[in-house]
Scaffold this motif. Sequence first.
Motif, PDB file in Angstrom:
ATOM      1  N   THR A   1       0.816  -1.209   0.000  1.00 10.67           N
ATOM      2  CA  THR A   1       0.000   0.000   0.000  1.00 10.67           C
ATOM      3  C   THR A   1       0.849   1.257   0.000  1.00 10.67           C
ATOM      4  OG1 THR A   1      -1.899  -1.062   1.042  1.00 10.67           O
ATOM      5  CG2 THR A   1      -1.702   1.304   1.350  1.00 10.67           C
ATOM      6  N   ASP A   2       2.004   1.236   0.638  1.00 12.27           N
ATOM      7  CA  ASP A   2       2.837   2.432   0.735  1.00 12.27           C
ATOM      8  C   ASP A   2       4.292   2.056   0.472  1.00 12.27           C
ATOM      9  OD1 ASP A   2       4.118   4.782   1.319  1.00 12.27           O
ATOM     10  OD2 ASP A   2       3.025   5.159   3.181  1.00 12.27           O
ATOM     11  N   LEU A   3       4.836   2.586  -0.612  1.00 21.63           N
ATOM     12  CA  LEU A   3       6.232   2.300  -0.962  1.00 21.63           C
ATOM     13  C   LEU A   3       7.176   3.416  -0.552  1.00 21.63           C
ATOM     14  CD1 LEU A   3       5.735   0.663  -4.475  1.00 21.63           C
ATOM     15  CD2 LEU A   3       6.264  -0.481  -2.312  1.00 21.63           C
ATOM     16  N   GLY A   4       6.661   4.352   0.260  1.00 18.71           N
ATOM     17  CA  GLY A   4       7.550   5.377   0.794  1.00 18.71           C
ATOM     18  C   GLY A   4       7.397   6.725   0.121  1.00 18.71           C
ATOM     19  N   PRO A   5       8.320   7.652   0.392  1.00 23.45           N
ATOM     20  CA  PRO A   5       8.224   9.022  -0.114  1.00 23.45           C
ATOM     21  C   PRO A   5       8.035   9.077  -1.626  1.00 23.45           C
ATOM     22  CG  PRO A   5       9.984   8.855   1.503  1.00 23.45           C
ATOM     23  CD  PRO A   5       9.516   7.456   1.235  1.00 23.45           C
ATOM     24  N   GLY A   6       7.108   9.931  -2.047  1.00 23.84           N
ATOM     25  CA  GLY A   6       6.849  10.116  -3.463  1.00 23.84           C
ATOM     26  C   GLY A   6       5.844   9.156  -4.057  1.00 23.84           C
ATOM     27  N   ASP A   7       5.412   8.158  -3.299  1.00 22.35           N
ATOM     28  CA  ASP A   7       4.449   7.185  -3.801  1.00 22.35           C
ATOM     29  C   ASP A   7       3.045   7.783  -3.711  1.00 22.35           C
ATOM     30  OD1 ASP A   7       2.972   4.973  -4.525  1.00 22.35           O
ATOM     31  OD2 ASP A   7       3.490   3.771  -2.757  1.00 22.35           O
ATOM     32  N   PRO A   8       2.342   7.940  -4.847  1.00 20.16           N
ATOM     33  CA  PRO A   8       0.998   8.508  -4.791  1.00 20.16           C
ATOM     34  C   PRO A   8      -0.077   7.503  -4.397  1.00 20.16           C
ATOM     35  CG  PRO A   8       1.552   8.034  -7.057  1.00 20.16           C
ATOM     36  CD  PRO A   8       2.780   7.688  -6.231  1.00 20.16           C
ATOM     37  N   TRP A   9       0.280   6.215  -4.320  1.00 22.72           N
ATOM     38  CA  TRP A   9      -0.743   5.202  -4.096  1.00 22.72           C
ATOM     39  C   TRP A   9      -1.460   5.333  -2.752  1.00 22.72           C
ATOM     40  CZ3 TRP A   9      -3.520   2.509  -7.224  1.00 22.72           C
ATOM     41  CH2 TRP A   9      -4.370   1.539  -6.685  1.00 22.72           C
ATOM     42  N   PRO A  10      -0.780   5.674  -1.646  1.00 22.30           N
ATOM     43  CA  PRO A  10      -1.521   5.773  -0.380  1.00 22.30           C
ATOM     44  C   PRO A  10      -2.736   6.705  -0.456  1.00 22.30           C
ATOM     45  CG  PRO A  10       0.818   5.755   0.067  1.00 22.30           C
ATOM     46  CD  PRO A  10       0.668   5.844  -1.432  1.00 22.30           C
TER      47      PRO A  10
ATOM     48  N   ILE B   1      -4.560   7.256  -3.173  1.00 27.65           N
ATOM     49  CA  ILE B   1      -5.580   6.517  -3.922  1.00 27.65           C
ATOM     50  C   ILE B   1      -6.211   5.462  -3.024  1.00 27.65           C
ATOM     51  CG2 ILE B   1      -5.991   5.024  -5.918  1.00 27.65           C
ATOM     52  CD1 ILE B   1      -3.566   6.387  -7.244  1.00 27.65           C
ATOM     53  N   HIS B   2      -5.391   4.799  -2.235  1.00 31.27           N
ATOM     54  CA  HIS B   2      -5.874   3.763  -1.325  1.00 31.27           C
ATOM     55  C   HIS B   2      -6.891   4.348  -0.343  1.00 31.27           C
ATOM     56  CE1 HIS B   2      -5.554   1.143   2.301  1.00 31.27           C
ATOM     57  NE2 HIS B   2      -5.544   0.192   1.398  1.00 31.27           N
ATOM     58  N   ARG B   3      -6.601   5.536   0.186  1.00 34.35           N
ATOM     59  CA  ARG B   3      -7.558   6.174   1.097  1.00 34.35           C
ATOM     60  C   ARG B   3      -8.888   6.435   0.402  1.00 34.35           C
ATOM     61  NH1 ARG B   3      -2.874   8.803   2.874  1.00 34.35           N
ATOM     62  NH2 ARG B   3      -3.234  10.562   1.441  1.00 34.35           N
ATOM     63  N   THR B   4      -8.817   6.882  -0.841  1.00 31.27           N
ATOM     64  CA  THR B   4     -10.049   7.144  -1.583  1.00 31.27           C
ATOM     65  C   THR B   4     -10.800   5.851  -1.868  1.00 31.27           C
ATOM     66  OG1 THR B   4      -8.981   9.064  -2.599  1.00 31.27           O
ATOM     67  CG2 THR B   4     -11.025   8.299  -3.603  1.00 31.27           C
ATOM     68  N   LEU B   5     -10.084   4.774  -2.142  1.00 32.67           N
ATOM     69  CA  LEU B   5     -10.737   3.466  -2.317  1.00 32.67           C
ATOM     70  C   LEU B   5     -11.537   3.092  -1.078  1.00 32.67           C
ATOM     71  CD1 LEU B   5      -7.853   1.428  -4.001  1.00 32.67           C
ATOM     72  CD2 LEU B   5     -10.070   1.938  -5.040  1.00 32.67           C
ATOM     73  N   LEU B   6     -10.954   3.318   0.099  1.00 32.44           N
ATOM     74  CA  LEU B   6     -11.618   2.938   1.343  1.00 32.44           C
ATOM     75  C   LEU B   6     -12.765   3.886   1.693  1.00 32.44           C
ATOM     76  CD1 LEU B   6      -8.640   1.838   3.626  1.00 32.44           C
ATOM     77  CD2 LEU B   6     -10.012   0.486   2.020  1.00 32.44           C
ATOM     78  N   GLU B   7     -12.773   5.064   1.102  1.00 34.05           N
ATOM     79  CA  GLU B   7     -13.866   6.017   1.323  1.00 34.05           C
ATOM     80  C   GLU B   7     -15.005   5.833   0.317  1.00 34.05           C
ATOM     81  OE1 GLU B   7     -11.782   9.665   0.919  1.00 34.05           O
ATOM     82  OE2 GLU B   7     -10.862   9.574   2.913  1.00 34.05           O
TER      83      GLU B   7
END
Length: 201
Positions: free
Chosen positions: A53-62, A64-70
């Motif tokens: 879910t989180d690959l560290g600094p600069g990763d935009p996926w977290p 998107i993941h929050r929006t998926l859960l919302e």
Amino acid sequence: MRALVINCTLKRSPGTSNTEALAAVVEEELRARGVKVESIRAVDLDIPPGVETDLGPGDPWPGIHRTLLESEILVIASPTWAAHPSSVAQRVIERMDAMMSETDDTGRPVAFNRVAGVVVTGNEDGAHHVISEITGALNDFGYTIPGQAWTYWNQGPGPGPSYLDAEKGREWSASTGRAMASNLVAVATALAEHPMPAPPS
């Protein structure tokens, strides 16, 4: 109720996206049914490869993941390339794989009680295969896939004009997209009223 539409075109903004054009039909019908819709073009975000879910600094996926859960509703929109989903769609699916091991505070997989559908465009055959690949992955993650939770347009067999360049089949795709939106909202509403419990241990 909220929906997230992830457009997996290979074209960066502001390039014209045939996939975005058909997905917009579904978005319009969702909004008409009272759903708040957010749309992102994944290729603009430079999502790195991985299955976390989180690959560290600069990763935009977290984000998107929050929006998926919302969101109660997810729509993956992808062009067809060589009868397969786009590489961007595959990247999104790979990043979503982490959701298989994530649970909420009741022990349910985080994708439970959420619904998903697929939009596909392509100037070649293969839409049904793309739908099957994407819905199969989303179902593995825990999403519920309603009946007829997809729409597509293609010009197959063989290469031809793109969705925005041809009228043939567009009204069928639009009508099917509106039906898709209706089915997604109906099943999301049912799950909100009668959620699936955590699976037995």
